[in-house]
Design a protein around this motif. Sequence first.
Motif, PDB file in Angstrom:
ATOM      1  N   VAL A  66     -35.786 -10.329  -0.054  1.00 52.62           N
ATOM      2  CA  VAL A  66     -35.567 -11.247   1.069  1.00 52.62           C
ATOM      3  C   VAL A  66     -36.903 -11.735   1.614  1.00 52.62           C
ATOM      4  CG1 VAL A  66     -34.651 -11.434   3.419  1.00 52.62           C
ATOM      5  CG2 VAL A  66     -33.334 -10.236   1.658  1.00 52.62           C
ATOM      6  N   ALA A  67     -37.891 -10.827   1.703  1.00 54.22           N
ATOM      7  CA  ALA A  67     -39.207 -11.225   2.189  1.00 54.22           C
ATOM      8  C   ALA A  67     -39.846 -12.250   1.248  1.00 54.22           C
ATOM      9  CB  ALA A  67     -40.108  -9.996   2.330  1.00 54.22           C
ATOM     10  N   ASP A  68     -39.715 -12.051  -0.060  1.00 52.32           N
ATOM     11  CA  ASP A  68     -40.257 -13.011  -1.026  1.00 52.32           C
ATOM     12  C   ASP A  68     -39.594 -14.378  -0.877  1.00 52.32           C
ATOM     13  OD1 ASP A  68     -41.970 -11.137  -2.069  1.00 52.32           O
ATOM     14  OD2 ASP A  68     -40.634 -10.558  -3.729  1.00 52.32           O
ATOM     15  N   ARG A  69     -38.264 -14.372  -0.708  1.00 52.76           N
ATOM     16  CA  ARG A  69     -37.556 -15.643  -0.538  1.00 52.76           C
ATOM     17  C   ARG A  69     -37.964 -16.315   0.771  1.00 52.76           C
ATOM     18  NH1 ARG A  69     -36.255 -20.177  -2.499  1.00 52.76           N
ATOM     19  NH2 ARG A  69     -34.288 -21.076  -1.743  1.00 52.76           N
ATOM     20  N   GLY A  70     -38.120 -15.529   1.816  1.00 51.80           N
ATOM     21  CA  GLY A  70     -38.557 -16.095   3.089  1.00 51.80           C
ATOM     22  C   GLY A  70     -39.933 -16.717   2.982  1.00 51.80           C
ATOM     23  N   LEU A  73     -39.727 -20.051   1.280  1.00 57.04           N
ATOM     24  CA  LEU A  73     -39.203 -21.093   2.179  1.00 57.04           C
ATOM     25  C   LEU A  73     -40.247 -21.513   3.208  1.00 57.04           C
ATOM     26  CD1 LEU A  73     -35.588 -19.708   2.778  1.00 57.04           C
ATOM     27  CD2 LEU A  73     -36.233 -21.704   1.413  1.00 57.04           C
ATOM     28  N   ILE A  74     -41.081 -20.563   3.637  1.00 57.11           N
ATOM     29  CA  ILE A  74     -42.147 -20.905   4.582  1.00 57.11           C
ATOM     30  C   ILE A  74     -43.203 -21.768   3.906  1.00 57.11           C
ATOM     31  CG2 ILE A  74     -44.050 -19.952   5.944  1.00 57.11           C
ATOM     32  CD1 ILE A  74     -42.280 -17.544   6.546  1.00 57.11           C
ATOM     33  N   GLU A  75     -43.602 -21.398   2.686  1.00 57.09           N
ATOM     34  CA  GLU A  75     -44.631 -22.162   1.969  1.00 57.09           C
ATOM     35  C   GLU A  75     -44.182 -23.601   1.687  1.00 57.09           C
ATOM     36  OE1 GLU A  75     -45.633 -19.826  -1.530  1.00 57.09           O
ATOM     37  OE2 GLU A  75     -47.588 -19.406  -0.620  1.00 57.09           O
ATOM     38  N   ASP A  82     -36.101 -26.269   9.213  1.00 55.60           N
ATOM     39  CA  ASP A  82     -34.765 -25.829   9.599  1.00 55.60           C
ATOM     40  C   ASP A  82     -34.791 -25.114  10.944  1.00 55.60           C
ATOM     41  OD1 ASP A  82     -33.607 -26.846   7.308  1.00 55.60           O
ATOM     42  OD2 ASP A  82     -33.738 -24.961   6.201  1.00 55.60           O
ATOM     43  N   THR A  83     -35.808 -24.278  11.148  1.00 56.60           N
ATOM     44  CA  THR A  83     -35.921 -23.551  12.411  1.00 56.60           C
ATOM     45  C   THR A  83     -36.117 -24.506  13.576  1.00 56.60           C
ATOM     46  OG1 THR A  83     -36.850 -21.605  11.305  1.00 56.60           O
ATOM     47  CG2 THR A  83     -37.248 -21.819  13.662  1.00 56.60           C
ATOM     48  N   ALA A  84     -36.981 -25.503  13.397  1.00 59.95           N
ATOM     49  CA  ALA A  84     -37.220 -26.479  14.463  1.00 59.95           C
ATOM     50  C   ALA A  84     -35.938 -27.235  14.812  1.00 59.95           C
ATOM     51  CB  ALA A  84     -38.320 -27.454  14.047  1.00 59.95           C
ATOM     52  N   ALA A  85     -35.168 -27.636  13.788  1.00 57.40           N
ATOM     53  CA  ALA A  85     -33.915 -28.366  14.036  1.00 57.40           C
ATOM     54  C   ALA A  85     -32.909 -27.499  14.784  1.00 57.40           C
ATOM     55  CB  ALA A  85     -33.327 -28.851  12.711  1.00 57.40           C
ATOM     56  N   SER A  86     -32.762 -26.247  14.368  1.00 59.26           N
ATOM     57  CA  SER A  86     -31.802 -25.354  15.028  1.00 59.26           C
ATOM     58  C   SER A  86     -32.247 -25.012  16.446  1.00 59.26           C
ATOM     59  CB  SER A  86     -31.635 -24.075  14.207  1.00 59.26           C
ATOM     60  OG  SER A  86     -31.037 -24.348  12.958  1.00 59.26           O
ATOM     61  N   LEU A  87     -33.550 -24.750  16.615  1.00 57.73           N
ATOM     62  CA  LEU A  87     -34.052 -24.449  17.957  1.00 57.73           C
ATOM     63  C   LEU A  87     -33.809 -25.609  18.905  1.00 57.73           C
ATOM     64  CD1 LEU A  87     -37.462 -22.567  17.549  1.00 57.73           C
ATOM     65  CD2 LEU A  87     -35.461 -21.807  18.854  1.00 57.73           C
ATOM     66  N   ARG A  88     -34.017 -26.823  18.438  1.00 56.34           N
ATOM     67  CA  ARG A  88     -33.798 -27.988  19.294  1.00 56.34           C
ATOM     68  C   ARG A  88     -32.340 -28.070  19.729  1.00 56.34           C
ATOM     69  NH1 ARG A  88     -35.162 -31.419  15.920  1.00 56.34           N
ATOM     70  NH2 ARG A  88     -33.100 -32.140  15.251  1.00 56.34           N
TER      71      ARG A  88
END
Length: 277
Positions: A66-70, A73-75, A82-88
């Motif tokens: 999971v850490a490798d996949r995360g 996705l960050i790179e 996705d995080t910015a859209a959901s946070l908004r």
Amino acid sequence: MTSTIPVRGAPPGATAPPGRSRAGRRPNRTSLRMLGLNAVAVAIGLAVWAGLARAGVEGLPGPLAVADRGWDLIESGTLLEDTAASLRRVFIGFLLGSLLAVPVGFLMGWYVTARGLIEPYVQFFRTIPPLAIIPLAIVLLGIGETPKIFVITLAAFLSSVISTFQGVVSVDKTLINAARVLGAGDGVTFRRVVVPASSPFILVGMRIGLGSAWATLVAAELIAAQQGVGYRMQQAQLYYDLPTIFVGLITIGVLGLIMDRILLLVERRLTRWQERR
């Protein structure tokens, strides 16, 4: 005059420096102990998770996968977008829901007429899951950002309004009567007595509303979303991409926890007068 505190077990006449009482040190010790317990809980959870994955539980990815996949996705920038859209969406929906819930809760608690007119609608919509509103929201509001934010706003509002209402009706009548005896009118009594006394209930309701907003996010992003943590999880479900689903779950949990801790700090600052255990 500065008061002094005798030191237990010290020679007669010895005193502790001002501001260094046992009561003053207790909160710091409690906070450190809680942080330690939180760290232990996280370590135990990771160990159990890794053990289950190593034991061959079907389809369960381990923490490293999971850490490798995360990290992937960050790179690529996908997780940040996705995080910015959901946070908004969550922030706007939670803010609108809270700003609407607080005055409505005050009206219901302070005025009997308002309670009789508003409470049936509040209780009616509380029995309907916000997710069930999604088809209606799509038909009436289209498939843009508006229906997503509307559903999250409704979830936050329904979770917060009852807590605010309960806070107003739970204010000690003795305080209200004392203010009126001293010549305070309804406006002053409400502003100087009712609002401060009900603030703990309001802030707890806001924390519950924040949880409801995050819980509704994934379903809200079913509405023709192109970005968002919930949208990414739904896409991963189609391809049985469990590591991406776990990344989404952890992201939502961490963001929700951070926002909840911020609200908790605000609650403690605004309710310093309240006795705590």
